[in-house]
Design a protein around this motif. Structure first.
Motif, PDB file in Angstrom:
ATOM      1  N   SER A  40       0.940 -11.827  -7.756  1.00 39.12           N
ATOM      2  CA  SER A  40      -0.141 -11.099  -8.399  1.00 39.12           C
ATOM      3  C   SER A  40       0.435 -10.155  -9.437  1.00 39.12           C
ATOM      4  O   SER A  40       1.334  -9.378  -9.155  1.00 39.12           O
ATOM      5  CB  SER A  40      -0.929 -10.292  -7.355  1.00 39.12           C
ATOM      6  N   ALA A  42      -1.135  -7.793 -10.570  1.00 34.85           N
ATOM      7  CA  ALA A  42      -1.753  -6.485 -10.337  1.00 34.85           C
ATOM      8  C   ALA A  42      -0.813  -5.542  -9.610  1.00 34.85           C
ATOM      9  O   ALA A  42      -0.988  -4.335  -9.642  1.00 34.85           O
ATOM     10  CB  ALA A  42      -3.044  -6.650  -9.538  1.00 34.85           C
ATOM     11  N   LYS A 100      -4.649 -11.816   2.950  1.00 36.90           N
ATOM     12  CA  LYS A 100      -4.417 -10.849   1.880  1.00 36.90           C
ATOM     13  C   LYS A 100      -3.092 -10.123   2.078  1.00 36.90           C
ATOM     14  O   LYS A 100      -2.332  -9.929   1.122  1.00 36.90           O
ATOM     15  CB  LYS A 100      -5.571  -9.849   1.818  1.00 36.90           C
ATOM     16  N   LYS A 169      -4.349   2.196  -6.733  1.00 41.95           N
ATOM     17  CA  LYS A 169      -5.772   1.854  -6.755  1.00 41.95           C
ATOM     18  C   LYS A 169      -6.054   0.533  -6.045  1.00 41.95           C
ATOM     19  O   LYS A 169      -6.971   0.438  -5.219  1.00 41.95           O
ATOM     20  CB  LYS A 169      -6.257   1.793  -8.198  1.00 41.95           C
ATOM     21  N   GLU A 170      -5.281  -0.512  -6.356  1.00 36.22           N
ATOM     22  CA  GLU A 170      -5.511  -1.832  -5.758  1.00 36.22           C
ATOM     23  C   GLU A 170      -5.332  -1.774  -4.241  1.00 36.22           C
ATOM     24  O   GLU A 170      -6.173  -2.272  -3.480  1.00 36.22           O
ATOM     25  CB  GLU A 170      -4.553  -2.866  -6.338  1.00 36.22           C
ATOM     26  N   GLN A 173      -8.191   0.105  -2.520  1.00 37.48           N
ATOM     27  CA  GLN A 173      -9.427  -0.683  -2.426  1.00 37.48           C
ATOM     28  C   GLN A 173      -9.363  -1.669  -1.271  1.00 37.48           C
ATOM     29  O   GLN A 173     -10.336  -1.835  -0.523  1.00 37.48           O
ATOM     30  CB  GLN A 173      -9.670  -1.427  -3.745  1.00 37.48           C
TER      31      GLN A 173
END
Length: 221
Positions: A40, A42, A100, A169-170, A173
């Motif tokens: 990822s 991100a 995840k 942030k990711e 969340q």
């Protein structure tokens, strides 16, 4: 003795179908060797507190893996009962959580805890053992475990907020969403008569002490 004899075949079947990684866990990175590469874009590794992130992802991966094994144990005993669909619904969410965290292990280059083989067996035995007490016993286990996990997620959220909420942030969340899912499972357990389980208060206390020990060890080993 009769309960143990009933549980043994299900445990052997469960342990006999490993899915690749330690103790049957999905591999957190490819087996071909070398350093894992993030999947990822991100996940930025620049400027993060590696000690904090490594600890969070390692223990959360272990926790979600253990939760999957608990629900697997419960389904082995109660899968064909009226409680089966409810347990399956919660297990499906836990499968998504584990998927995840497997991705995050790769993205943030975190090694898994060496205790996964132990959590593989201990989680299944806890789930199946509580289910042998009936639906109320299984739900009491769910309440105890999910309350411990949601409280632990809250502690992690506070830690990351103090570090830098924008930088993480990711991760924030994800943890907040999973925290809310665990709270939902906790409430489902209460709605399905968890408090009616034999020696509910004692059972809950013992399970939560075990959860605290598992969290402490999985963060560090």
């Amino acid at each position: 003795m009769a309960a143990a004899a009933a549980l043994a075949p299900a445990l052997r079947r469960s342990l006999g179908r490993p899915r690749g990684g330690l103790g049957g866990a999905p591999r957190p990175w490819p087996a071909s060797g070398g350093a894992p590469r993030p999947r990822s874009t991100a996940a930025s590794l620049d400027g993060i507190n590696r000690a904090v992130v490594d600890r969070i992802i390692r223990v959360d991966h272990a926790g979600e893996y253990g939760a999957n094994r608990i629900y697997a144990g419960q389904m082995a005993v109660l899968g064909r009962s009226a409680a089966g669909p409810v347990i399956q619904q919660m297990w499906n969410q836990e499968k998504d959580h584990l998927k995840k965290f497997n991705e995050l292990m790769i993205a943030y280059r975190v090694r898994p805890t060496v205790l996964l083989p132990f959590w593989n067996v201990a989680g299944f035995v806890l789930g199946a053992g509580s289910a042998l007490l009936g639906k109320k016993g299984a739900m009491a286990c769910t309440v105890a475990v999910e309350e411990s996990i949601s409280d632990h997620y809250n502690n992690q959220i506070r830690t990351l907020m103090e570090e830098d909420p924008e930088k993480y942030k990711e991760l924030l969340q994800i943890i907040k969403q999973f925290r809310d899912d665990e709270r939902e499972h906790h409430d489902i357990g209460l709605e399905h008569d968890a408090e009616g389980a034999p020696a509910y208060s004692v059972l809950k206390t013992v399970i939560q002490l075990g959860c605290k020990a598992a969290i402490f060890l999985s963060e560090r080993i």
